[in-house]
Design an enzyme around this catalytic site. Structure first.
Site, PDB file in Angstrom:
ATOM      1  N   THR A   1       0.818  -1.216   0.000  1.00 46.90           N
ATOM      2  CA  THR A   1       0.000   0.000   0.000  1.00 46.90           C
ATOM      3  C   THR A   1       0.850   1.263   0.000  1.00 46.90           C
ATOM      4  O   THR A   1       0.471   2.284  -0.593  1.00 46.90           O
ATOM      5  CB  THR A   1      -0.928   0.006   1.226  1.00 46.90           C
TER       6      THR A   1
ATOM      7  N   CYS B   1      -5.598  -9.092   2.952  1.00 43.31           N
ATOM      8  CA  CYS B   1      -4.833  -8.731   1.747  1.00 43.31           C
ATOM      9  C   CYS B   1      -3.411  -8.306   2.073  1.00 43.31           C
ATOM     10  O   CYS B   1      -2.627  -8.020   1.167  1.00 43.31           O
ATOM     11  CB  CYS B   1      -5.536  -7.616   0.968  1.00 43.31           C
ATOM     12  N   PHE B   2      -3.062  -8.218   3.349  1.00 35.37           N
ATOM     13  CA  PHE B   2      -1.688  -7.993   3.800  1.00 35.37           C
ATOM     14  C   PHE B   2      -1.119  -6.669   3.285  1.00 35.37           C
ATOM     15  O   PHE B   2       0.062  -6.576   2.941  1.00 35.37           O
ATOM     16  CB  PHE B   2      -0.775  -9.155   3.376  1.00 35.37           C
ATOM     17  N   CYS B   3      -1.965  -5.646   3.228  1.00 31.76           N
ATOM     18  CA  CYS B   3      -1.562  -4.324   2.717  1.00 31.76           C
ATOM     19  C   CYS B   3      -1.017  -4.420   1.297  1.00 31.76           C
ATOM     20  O   CYS B   3      -0.135  -3.656   0.910  1.00 31.76           O
ATOM     21  CB  CYS B   3      -0.531  -3.666   3.641  1.00 31.76           C
ATOM     22  N   ASN B   4      -1.544  -5.357   0.521  1.00 35.21           N
ATOM     23  CA  ASN B   4      -1.140  -5.513  -0.878  1.00 35.21           C
ATOM     24  C   ASN B   4      -2.400  -5.758  -1.699  1.00 35.21           C
ATOM     25  O   ASN B   4      -2.646  -6.857  -2.184  1.00 35.21           O
ATOM     26  CB  ASN B   4      -0.156  -6.674  -1.031  1.00 35.21           C
TER      27      ASN B   4
END
Length: 770
Positions: A120, A403-406
Site C-alpha cells: 500500500t 490482503c496484507f496491505c497488498n
C-alpha cells in the site's frame, strides 16, 4: 520427509530452539509480518543500555560512532560499501518510500511507474510524486524487460533531461514471488518496453525519452534472502529492520546509490540537516554529507544501536552466509507446506485449498518462504479467512489473513475487476484489516503463512494437522460448535466474526397461491401452519381439482405480491401491467361466500371462493375455462395429527441446501436452479446433501424437527422463470442419489416457550442440534 531438506545441523537447531523456547506452546507463522527476536538478542541489548551511556548523537560523539558503525554493518550486510551507497535511517520501509516520493526530481516530463502487486505504501507514493503521468505495471509487463538486450529500446542509456521512476517489490509480501533482480539493470539502461496502464495522466502528449531509475521495496525480500548490491544495483532500496531481526521496531533505512542521490532534491530541513539557517532571511545551507541532509531531527539512536545485536544474533545462530542459509531453510519449508496442502482432498476428491503463487515452489530464486491460500469446502465453495483465523487462534497458531496491505496482489489473485473492488470497499463497506472475507461467495482476501529461520518442520505440520482435523475430519456444525464454545478465548476482533460464522438463512420464500411463483421476502411471521400466507390459496379447475404446474406450466408466471392489505396477482408472460387483487383479511363477506371442496395429496380441503373477478382474470391469462381461486378455510393436519398444514403437499416447510443444488452442475445460473425446487427456506452448509442427515435444527430462535426428505416429481424440471421444461433435472438427481428422487427436506416447527409471535428472517444463523 516429503521434499523438506534440513538446513541446520542438530547442534544449530538446538541452539535456535533454546533461543525461542517461549514458542513451546504456540506456533508462529507470520514472519512476513515480522520475524521474532531471540532471547539473548534482547538480553544483550538491555545489558548494553544498562552498561553504556548512550545519549543524543548531537551531544555525544560516542553515540555518533555507534550509529556510523551500524551504517557500515548495513552496507556490509548487503555486500556494498560507502563508496557505492548512502544509508539514510528512516522509521520503516514506508517512510523510506515516502522520502523518495517527496524528493525525486522527475524533470518536466518524467513518469512514475509502479507494480500492481505492491505494498500500500507504494500506492501512497502516487499522492506525492511530481510526475505528470502515473502508470501501473503488471508483473508480466515488468518481466518483459528481462529479455531485452542492453540498448534495445528507444530509451537507451543516453542522458535525457527527464527522469522516470519505477517501483516494485523484490519479493511480493502476498504470494512470496521474487522478481528477477536482473530486470533492474535492464530498466536503468533501456527503460520500459511497456509503460503500463495510465492511472493518472496530467499530460496526454507523448512522454518522450527519459532516464530510468529503480526503487526496490526490499522489506519482504531482505527478511529472508540475501540482497547483493554489488551484483544488482537499484537506485533506492527500502528496508524495515524489524522484519529481519524482530527487534527493534521503529527503524528502517533508505539505501541510496550515488546515481540515485543526484535525483533527490531536499526541500524541507529539520534539526541536524543544515550547516546554518537564518531566521531573518530564507538563507540556509544543507549539510554536505548526503545522509545528514535527509535525516531530519534526532535519530532513534537507541534503536539504531540495538541493530548491532541483530546482526550478531544472525551470525551466531546461523553462521556462515546467514541469509543464504535462511533463504534455503524457509524455501524448503514453504515447498513442503505447498506439497502437503496440494495432497489434501475431501472424500469426493475435491481439493482442500486453492494456492496463490506465480511460479510454484521449485526454484528458490523465484519463490520465497510464503504460502498464500484459501480453504474450500467439499462442494468447492470458499471458506472465509475469518473462520480460518478463528480456528487457527484456538489452536494457538499465529498466521495472517486478509490482503496484507497488498490490495493489488489481492485484486490479481482473487480476479477482482473494478466493479468487484467497488462492491467490496464502497458498497459493502469493507476496510483494510477487517474480517469481511466473502462477497457473494468470492473471497476478498486469503490466508498467509510465512516462515523464518526459527520456524521448525513441526510448526508446518501443526498447521497441516489443524486443517485436517478441522475440515477433512469433521462436519461444519461440529467445527462451529468448537469455535462457539471457546469464543471468549479469541482476540476481540475475531469474537464478533466468529459469531457470524454459522450458515445463515439465505432466502425466505412463500407461495401464496399453490403452484404459482414465489414471493421472496426478507422476513416472515410464523403461524401454526407455517409461514404466513404460504399456500393459502389455490386455483381449481371445472371439476374442483387443484391446478398444478404438471398440467399448466404457465402457473409459474403468475407472480404474487403483497401490497398493503391486498394480495396482487401479476402475469409475467405477456409483458402486461394488468393485475388482479384479493383481500388478505378474511372479512365477513369472504367468510359468507361460497364454500368449495378440493383435494391436496388425496386429502380433502375446504376453501372460500374468491369471486368472479379473479376467476375471469385467471382464465384469461392461462387460457383455460372454468378456473376459480380458493382460499383455505379450515385447519388441515398432516398424517398422524402432529402439525397443522396449509395447502402444502406434505409438511409446513421445505428446506433446500444451495451446496446440494450446486453439486448438480447445471449450466444455468445457480439461483434459477434453486428456484426449481420451490423451497421456503434456502441455506448453504457448503457440504452437498448434508441436510439429509439433520435431525433437529434451530433457525434464529425457532426450533425445527426434520420430517424427512422431499421425494421429487417432474415438476422440478420446469424453469420457474420461463416455464420451459428440461428433463435432465430429475435424471441428474436420480444419478447422484443412486436412483432415489430425493432433494431437500421437510421440516416442521416445534413448540416454543416464547409467547411472542415468532418469525424467520434472512440472516438468521443455522444451528444443527442432532
Amino acid at each position: 520427509m516429503g521434499d523438506y531438506t534440513a538446513e541446520f545441523t542438530p547442534d544449530e537447531q538446538a541452539l535456535i530452539d533454546a533461543e525461542f523456547a517461549r514458542l513451546s506452546d504456540s506456533t508462529y507463522l507470520d514472519h512476513a509480518g515480522t520475524t521474532l527476536y531471540a532471547h539473548n538478542q534482547v538480553s544483550d541489548a538491555a545489558q548494553q543500555l544498562q552498561r553504556d551511556v548512550i545519549c543524543n548523537p548531537h551531544t555525544c560523539r560516542v553515540t555518533g560512532d555507534y550509529v556510523d558503525q551500524v551504517r557500515y554493518k548495513i552496507l556490509e550486510f548487503f555486500n556494498t560499501n560507502a563508496d557505492e551507497y548512502h544509508v539514510v535511517f528512516t522509521a520503516n520501509a514506508s517512510a523510506a518510500l515516502r522520502l523518495v516520493a517527496d524528493h525525486f526530481d522527475f524533470g518536466t516530463n518524467g513518469n512514475f511507474h509502479y507494480c500492481q502487486e505492491n505494498h500500500t505504501s507504494v500506492l501512497g507514493m502516487r499522492q506525492l510524486v511530481s510526475a505528470n503521468r502515473i502508470y501501473m505495471l503488471t508483473k508480466d509487463q515488468i518481466l518483459l524487460n528481462n529479455g531485452t538486450p542492453a540498448g534495445a529500446t528507444a530509451a537507451a542509456a543516453t542522458a535525457h533531461s527527464d527522469n522516470s521512476l519505477v517501483v516494485f517489490s523484490a519479493q511480493c509480501n502476498f504470494s512470496g514471488y521474487k522478481m528477477p533482480l536482473t530486470v533492474i539493470e535492464k530498466i536503468q539502461q533501456d527503460g520500459l518496453r511497456e509503460p503500463g496502464k495510465c492511472i493518472d495522466c496530467k499530460l496526454q502528449s507523448d512522454p518522450g525519452q527519459s532516464n530510468y531509475y529503480v526503487c526496490l521495496d526490499a522489506a519482504s525480500y531482505a527478511a529472508s534472502s540475501p540482497l547483493d548490491l554489488r551484483r544488482h544495483r537499484p537506485d533506492y532500496v527500502c528496508l524495515s529492520f524489524y522484519k529481519i531481526f524482530g527487534y527493534p521496531t521503529g527503524v528502517g533505512a533508505l539505501l541510496v546509490s550515488k546515481r540515485g542521490a543526484e535525483l533527490l532534491k531536499k526541500r524541507f530541513y529539520g534539526g541536524g540537516t543544515v550547516n546554518f539557517a537564518y531566521p531573518h532571511t530564507m538563507e540556509h545551507q544543507l549539510r554536505s554529507t548526503f545522509h545528514e541532509r535527509f535525516e531530519d531531527g534526532t535519530l532513534p539512536f537507541l534503536s539504531i544501536v540495538e541493530l548491532l545485536q541483530g546482526f550478531q544474533t544472525l551470525q551466531r545462530l546461523v553462521p556462515g552466509r546467514s541469509m543464504e542459509r535462511i533463504s534455503r531453510h524457509v524455501h524448503s519449508l514453504a515447498r513442503y507446506c505447498e506439497q502437503q496442502l496440494l495432497q489434501m482432498q475431501y472424500p469426493n476428491g475435491a481439493p482442500l485449498v486453492t494456492l496463490y503463487n506465480h511460479a510454484g515452489y521449485e526454484d528458490r530464486m523465484q519463490q520465497g518462504g510464503i504460502v498464500a491460500f484459501n480453504v474450500r469446502t467439499a462442494a468447492g465453495d470458499y471458506v472465509g479467512f475469518g473462520e480460518i483465523a478463528s480456528v487457527a487462534a484456538l489452536h494457538r497458531i499465529l498466521l495472517r489473513t486478509g490482503c496484507f496491505c497488498n490490495v493489488g496482489a489481492c485484486q490479481h489473485f482473487m480476479n477482482l475487476n473494478g466493479d468487484a473492488m467497488d462492491a467490496i470497499y464502497k458498497l459493502a463497506g469493507r476496510i483494510c484489516g477487517d474480517y469481511y472475507d466473502l462477497l457473494d461467495g468470492r473471497p476478498t482476501g486469503a490466508v498467509r503463512v510465512s516462515f523464518g529461520y526459527m520456524t521448525r518442520l513441526q510448526d508446518v505440520d501443526r498447521l497441516l494437522q489443524m486443517l485436517r482435523d478441522s475440515y477433512l475430519s469433521v462436519k461444519w456444525h461440529q467445527r462451529l460448535d468448537f469455535i462457539e464454545q471457546r469464543v471468549q478465548q479469541l482476540p476481540k476482533l475475531l469474537q464478533q466474526r466468529a459469531q457470524q460464522l454459522r450458515p445463515q438463512l439465505l432466502q425466505l420464500a412463500i407461495y401464496p397461491v399453490k403452484s404459482c411463483a414465489a414471493l421472496k421476502m426478507p422476513a416472515s411471521a410464523l403461524t401454526d401452519q407455517g409461514l404466513q400466507y404460504d399456500r393459502e390459496w389455490m386455483i381449481v379447475d371445472l371439476n374442483g381439482m387443484a391446478l398444478t404446474q404438471k398440467r399448466c406450466t404457465d402457473l409459474c408466471l403468475i407472480q404474487p405480491r403483497i401490497v398493503a392489505d391486498q394480495l396482487q396477482l401479476h402475469f409475467n408472460g405477456d409483458g402486461s401491467t394488468t393485475f388482479v387483487s384479493v383481500p388478505l383479511s378474511l372479512t365477513d363477506q369472504a367468510t359468507n361466500s361460497a364454500r368449495c371442496q378440493s383435494k391436496v395429496c388425496r386429502q380433502s380441503v375446504e376453501g372460500y371462493d374468491c369471486g368472479d373477478e379473479v376467476a375471469n382474470w385467471l382464465c384469461q391469462q392461462l387460457g383455460l375455462d372454468g378456473l376459480r381461486l380458493l382460499r383455505q378455510s379450515a385447519q388441515r393436519r398432516a398424517p398422524g395429527d402432529r402439525q397443522q398444514l396449509s395447502l402444502v403437499n406434505q409438511a409446513q416447510f421445505l428446506l433446500v441446501n444451495r451446496a446440494s443444488v450446486r453439486s448438480l452442475g447445471f449450466e444455468e445460473p445457480l439461483d434459477e436452479t434453486v428456484d426449481r425446487f420451490r423451497s421456503n427456506i434456502v441455506i448453504d452448509t457448503g457440504v452437498p446433501f448434508e441436510e439429509l442427515e439433520f435431525g433437529q435444527l434451530r433457525i434464529g430462535e425457532v426450533l425445527f424437527q426434520v420430517e424427512g426428505p422431499c421425494q421429487r416429481c417432474d415438476m422440478i424440471c420446469i424453469n420457474q422463470r420461463t416455464g420451459q421444461r428440461s428433463p435432465d433435472t430429475l435424471t441428474t438427481i436420480a444419478r447422484i442419489q443412486s436412483g432415489k428422487m430425493r432433494f431437500g427436506i421437510y421440516i416442521s416447527r416445534l413448540p416454543n416457550e416464547n409467547r411472542m409471535q415468532p418469525q424467520l428472517a434472512c440472516g438468521d444463523p443455522i444451528t444443527v442440534l442432532r
